[in-house]
Design a protein around this motif. Structure first.
Motif, short mmCIF file in Angstrom:
data_model
loop_
_atom_site.label_atom_id
_atom_site.label_comp_id
_atom_site.label_asym_id
_atom_site.label_seq_id
_atom_site.Cartn_x
_atom_site.Cartn_y
_atom_site.Cartn_z
N ALA A 338 142.01 22.29 14.02
CA ALA A 338 140.60 22.47 13.65
C ALA A 338 139.72 22.58 14.88
O ALA A 338 138.74 23.34 14.89
CB ALA A 338 140.14 21.30 12.78
N PHE A 339 140.05 21.83 15.93
CA PHE A 339 139.17 21.79 17.10
C PHE A 339 139.98 21.44 18.34
O PHE A 339 140.81 20.53 18.31
CB PHE A 339 138.07 20.75 16.89
CG PHE A 339 137.17 20.54 18.09
CD1 PHE A 339 136.28 21.53 18.49
CD2 PHE A 339 137.21 19.35 18.80
CE1 PHE A 339 135.45 21.33 19.58
CE2 PHE A 339 136.38 19.15 19.89
CZ PHE A 339 135.50 20.14 20.28
N ILE A 340 139.75 22.17 19.42
CA ILE A 340 140.39 21.90 20.71
C ILE A 340 139.30 21.91 21.77
O ILE A 340 138.42 22.78 21.76
CB ILE A 340 141.45 22.96 21.06
CG1 ILE A 340 142.53 23.04 19.98
CG2 ILE A 340 142.10 22.66 22.41
CD1 ILE A 340 143.49 24.20 20.17
N SER A 341 139.36 20.97 22.68
CA SER A 341 138.40 20.97 23.79
C SER A 341 139.08 20.60 25.09
O SER A 341 140.05 19.84 25.10
CB SER A 341 137.25 19.99 23.51
OG SER A 341 137.69 18.64 23.64
N TYR A 342 138.57 21.17 26.16
CA TYR A 342 139.00 20.85 27.53
C TYR A 342 137.72 20.58 28.32
O TYR A 342 136.79 21.40 28.29
CB TYR A 342 139.75 22.02 28.16
CG TYR A 342 140.87 22.58 27.33
CD1 TYR A 342 142.15 22.04 27.38
CD2 TYR A 342 140.66 23.67 26.49
CE1 TYR A 342 143.18 22.55 26.61
CE2 TYR A 342 141.68 24.20 25.72
CZ TYR A 342 142.94 23.63 25.78
OH TYR A 342 143.96 24.15 25.02
N GLN A 343 137.68 19.47 29.03
CA GLN A 343 136.47 19.10 29.75
C GLN A 343 136.78 18.69 31.19
O GLN A 343 137.82 18.09 31.48
CB GLN A 343 135.76 17.93 29.06
CG GLN A 343 135.29 18.24 27.64
CD GLN A 343 134.43 17.14 27.08
OE1 GLN A 343 133.30 16.93 27.51
NE2 GLN A 343 134.96 16.42 26.11
N ASP A 344 135.85 19.04 32.07
CA ASP A 344 135.88 18.59 33.47
C ASP A 344 137.18 18.95 34.18
O ASP A 344 137.78 18.11 34.87
CB ASP A 344 135.64 17.08 33.56
CG ASP A 344 134.24 16.71 33.11
OD1 ASP A 344 133.34 17.56 33.24
OD2 ASP A 344 134.04 15.59 32.63
N ILE A 345 137.62 20.18 34.03
CA ILE A 345 138.78 20.67 34.78
C ILE A 345 138.30 21.14 36.15
O ILE A 345 137.39 21.98 36.24
CB ILE A 345 139.48 21.80 34.01
CG1 ILE A 345 140.05 21.27 32.70
CG2 ILE A 345 140.59 22.43 34.85
CD1 ILE A 345 140.65 22.33 31.81
N LYS A 346 138.90 20.62 37.19
CA LYS A 346 138.50 20.98 38.55
C LYS A 346 139.73 21.41 39.35
O LYS A 346 140.48 20.57 39.86
CB LYS A 346 137.81 19.80 39.23
CG LYS A 346 136.51 19.39 38.54
CD LYS A 346 135.85 18.20 39.22
CE LYS A 346 134.56 17.83 38.51
NZ LYS A 346 133.90 16.64 39.13
N LEU A 347 139.93 22.71 39.40
CA LEU A 347 141.08 23.27 40.10
C LEU A 347 140.67 24.33 41.12
O LEU A 347 141.53 24.95 41.74
CB LEU A 347 142.07 23.88 39.10
CG LEU A 347 142.74 22.90 38.14
CD1 LEU A 347 143.53 23.64 37.07
CD2 LEU A 347 143.64 21.94 38.90
N ASP A 348 139.36 24.55 41.29
CA ASP A 348 138.93 25.63 42.17
C ASP A 348 139.20 25.33 43.64
O ASP A 348 139.54 26.23 44.41
CB ASP A 348 137.44 25.91 41.96
CG ASP A 348 137.03 27.21 42.60
OD1 ASP A 348 137.50 28.27 42.14
OD2 ASP A 348 136.26 27.18 43.58
N LYS A 349 139.05 24.08 44.03
CA LYS A 349 139.34 23.74 45.42
C LYS A 349 140.80 23.98 45.75
O LYS A 349 141.14 24.55 46.80
CB LYS A 349 138.96 22.27 45.68
CG LYS A 349 139.08 21.86 47.14
CD LYS A 349 138.74 20.38 47.33
CE LYS A 349 137.27 20.13 47.12
NZ LYS A 349 136.91 18.73 47.46
N LEU A 350 141.68 23.59 44.83
CA LEU A 350 143.12 23.83 45.02
C LEU A 350 143.40 25.33 45.03
O LEU A 350 144.18 25.82 45.86
CB LEU A 350 143.91 23.16 43.90
CG LEU A 350 145.42 23.42 43.88
CD1 LEU A 350 146.07 22.94 45.16
CD2 LEU A 350 146.05 22.75 42.66
N ALA A 351 142.75 26.09 44.11
CA ALA A 351 142.94 27.54 44.08
C ALA A 351 142.50 28.18 45.39
O ALA A 351 143.11 29.15 45.86
CB ALA A 351 142.17 28.15 42.91
N GLY A 352 141.46 27.61 46.03
CA GLY A 352 141.02 28.13 47.31
C GLY A 352 142.08 28.01 48.38
O GLY A 352 142.28 28.93 49.20
N TYR A 353 142.78 26.90 48.38
CA TYR A 353 143.89 26.74 49.33
C TYR A 353 144.98 27.78 49.07
O TYR A 353 145.55 28.35 50.00
CB TYR A 353 144.47 25.33 49.24
CG TYR A 353 143.68 24.29 50.00
CD1 TYR A 353 143.89 24.10 51.37
CD2 TYR A 353 142.74 23.49 49.36
CE1 TYR A 353 143.17 23.15 52.07
CE2 TYR A 353 142.01 22.53 50.06
CZ TYR A 353 142.23 22.37 51.41
OH TYR A 353 141.51 21.44 52.11
#
Length: 677
Positions: A338-353
């Motif tokens: 019925a409902f799925i949520s994802y919050q406060d994912i922080k992967l951009d710094k790692l992606a930058g590396y």
């Protein structure tokens, strides 16, 4: 550099279909509440929590002093592989929207494919910035690409044909390498979305430093590149190209920032034929959207009413599959949430590396977060059997130090596994050949005398009897309250990066069955100690020393409470055993009532008391507590180690064979407690 390559052009152009400038600076982001508070709000009323985002399409938007959008500069900057076209264009001076009908992004391959929108409205399109990016210019800038984009009746075309062209090439390569005929064919690839709305889409600085040609050889410095074969070199070159492609995709993806996105009524259908098997996948969402996306950082993403179905059917099984009993086999799996949520994912710094071909050192302690994930009203069916459901599944993974999780938890509540339906599905999956092997020579396993040749059943008869017994066992589940088992489960890992204090817990409960809990508390190296070991010349030795120096055992606990689960289980075991009277275990257990089974277990436990008492006197009382727990219905059993002070490796070494048992019990804080119902 003329362009960011066709790949970047494709993604940028695609965002215009799928996804005047404002001069004022964007408003600062509001301070966010802790993840736990936001999760609690969502639990209380997730519908209300997404009302604003879900209502984005209803918002009447206008932009003052807007200019009509010009796609000409973008089209000129696109490589020949990609083109953007439209049927009609108009400008609404009242709202500042440029309206395109029949807007299409085409990948000019052979065959061509792409995506199209029946209608698109865009406000504040910054054609100059987008075109410059496509030419590989202004890569260090941050700027608004457009204020708002609304697209309706979005669909894809030609994707099945493009995939079949790719599969044709794969088939030729496989047939050449393996010498066997293979066949893959995509019958259908359709995807439609009724409407999508993007708000404040910006371009962020673009970073990309591809890995070097020696990327893989640098990872294995002990191997001599000169000793590699030509085939190994080719494989390494291919792997390097794949890594560079992945870097490029990540680099382009993290160059986008989207304040809000909302999409309504999405359906995707995929059908494929291969080697006598037909597969179908259909996925639909009533709504999905996200907020505050900056590269690979994401404030929140939500999906409403997800339905994912997959089916597989044997249309022309091979001789081997027919012999194994898979002729006519089919499977259908359906998942609903019925409902799925994802919050406060922080992967951009790692992606930058990753895009810079760098590896983050442990100085980058605040590196990443997997955020909090939640699903509500989940169900799973196999071939129309409701095998599993849960009111709520939540994962908390928003606390990391470098790559090390500091706090990780999984909670499942209101769950139920339908054991009877699982059994029915399992029976459908067991091939005839496997049943015949299991059923063959039952006397060999039971220790009973084999029947005379005239009385022996054929393998087919034995297999039929065996499957009939399995079916009977499944059918008897509901007679003993085991057809469905409700449960809640919670597990959590916590590690103090500054203290090293670590705990792992598991708690379970099942109405009408019982409760359980396990936990362990230890002290492990803190972050500073791990960082020093990681930077040491001899890492293996340094890590070993760090753990030896820091480790301390703080305690452990096992707890179990019986609420009728064992009576149900023992009653069922007795019924199933009656199906196998000619086998030793069946003859023994089939004649026992649940209380007799309890007495048997208690007797077996008590049989070890004398020997255990000779080695370790306190064990006799502990074994008696265990025996009493299993001997009577209800009650609880708790086994604990709760030392007065945490025990180090040196402390454990001192607890040798010469140490008095009473001292061991005291130092470890050992206890076994049985409580009657």
């Amino acid at each position: 550099m003329k362009s960011l390559t066709s790949l970047s052009a494709l993604l940028l152009a695609g965002s215009l279909v799928a996804c005047g400038d404002r001069n004022e600076e964007p408003a600062p982001e509001p301070e966010k509440a802790p993840a736990s508070e936001r999760a609690a709000d969502a639990n209380a009323d997730w519908q209300a929590s997404i009302a604003t985002l879900q209502g984005l399409a209803e918002e009447a938007f206008s932009l003052e002093d807007a200019l009509e959008a010009d796609l000409g500069p973008i089209n000129e900057a696109l490589p020949d592989l990609v083109s953007v076209s439209w049927d009609e264009q108009s400008f609404d001076e009242m709202t500042g929207a440029t309206v395109f009908s029949g807007l299409t992004v085409t990948i000019n391959s052979d065959p061509e494919f792409g995506m199209e929108a029946g209608e698109a409205e865009v406000w504040g399109l910054n054609s100059d910035l987008i075109a410059a990016r496509l030419r590989g210019e202004r890569l260090d800038e941050t700027g608004l690409a457009f204020n708002r984009l609304e697209v309706r009746d979005v669909s894809y075309f030609g994707v099945a044909g493009a995939l079949n062209t790719l599969f044709d090439a794969m088939e030729e390569q496989i047939e050449e390498d393996a010498g066997e005929d293979v066949s893959f064919g995509v019958e259908t690839f359709d995807s439609t979305t009724a409407e999508m709305v993007f708000s404040n889409v910006s371009l962020r600085p673009f970073e990309l430093v591809p890995v070097s040609d020696t990327f893989f050889t640098d990872l294995t410095p002990d191997e001599d590149p000169e000793e590699m074969t030509e085939e190994e070199r080719e494989q390494m070159a291919l792997a390097t190209d794949l890594v560079r492609l992945a870097q490029k995709v990540v680099a382009i993806s993290r160059s986008f920032s989207i304040e809000d996105l909302a999409a309504y009524d999405t359906v995707a259908v995929f059908a494929m034929d291969q080697q006598g098997m037909k597969q179908n996948v259909e996925v639909s969402w009533d709504f999905y959207g996200y907020e505050d996306m900056d590269g690979f950082d994401l404030g929140r993403a939500v999906i409403v009413n997800t339905v994912q179905s997959q089916s597989m059917e044997m249309t022309d099984p091979s001789d081997e599959m027919e012999e194994a009993g898979f002729e006519g086999f089919s499977l259908k799996q359906v998942e609903k949430t019925a409902f799925i949520s994802y919050q406060d994912i922080k992967l951009d710094k790692l992606a930058g590396y990753l895009v810079r071909s760098e590896f983050p050192t442990m100085d980058e302690r605040d590196l990443m977060s997997l955020g909090t994930w939640e699903a509500r009203d989940y169900s799973l069916t196999f071939n129309d059997g409701d095998v599993f459901e849960a009111d709520r599944v939540a994962i908390d993974a928003d606390s990391f130090a470098w790559f090390i999780p500091e706090d990780f938890g999984v909670d499942i509540s209101g769950a139920k596994i339908d054991v009877q339906d699982v059994g029915e599905v399992a029976l459908a999956f067991i091939p005839k050949e496997a049943i015949e092997e299991i059923a063959e020579d039952p006397a060999e396993d039971s220790g009973t005398e084999a029947p005379e040749a005239d009385d022996m059943e054929t393998p087919e008869e034995e297999a039929a009897d065996f499957k009939a017994n399995l079916q009977a066992a499944v059918d008897k589940l509901d007679e003993h309250g085991l057809e469905a088992i409700p449960f809640d489960i919670s597990t959590r890992w916590q590690w103090g990066a500054d203290s090293g204090e670590t705990g792992l817990t598991l708690d379970t409960s099942s109405e009408g069955f019982g409760e359980g809990a396990m936990s362990i508390d230890v002290t492990l190296p803190d972050y500073a100690a791990l960082q020093a070991a990681f930077n040491a010349e001899d890492r293996e030795a340094a890590f070993e020393d760090a753990f030896k120096e820091a480790f301390a055992f703080g305690g452990a606990r096992f707890y179990e409470a019986d609420d009728g689960g064992y009576d149900k289980l023992f009653g069922y075991v007795s019924e199933v055993a009656k199906l196998y009277p000619d086998q030793g275990w069946g003859a023994t257990l089939g004649g026992m009532e649940p209380q007799q089974m309890r007495s048997l277990i208690a007797t077996m436990v008590r049989s070890g008391k004398q020997a255990a008492a000779q080695q370790f006197p306190p064990a006799a009382d502990w074994l008696e507590s265990v025996a009493l727990y299993y001997e009577t219905s209800g009650g609880s059993l708790e086994i604990k180690a709760e030392p007065p002070t945490p025990l180090t490796p040196d402390d454990f070494e001192q607890l040798g064979p010469d140490t008095a048992p009473e001292q061991i019990v005291e130092d470890l804080g050992l206890s076994v407690t049985q409580t009657a119902e």
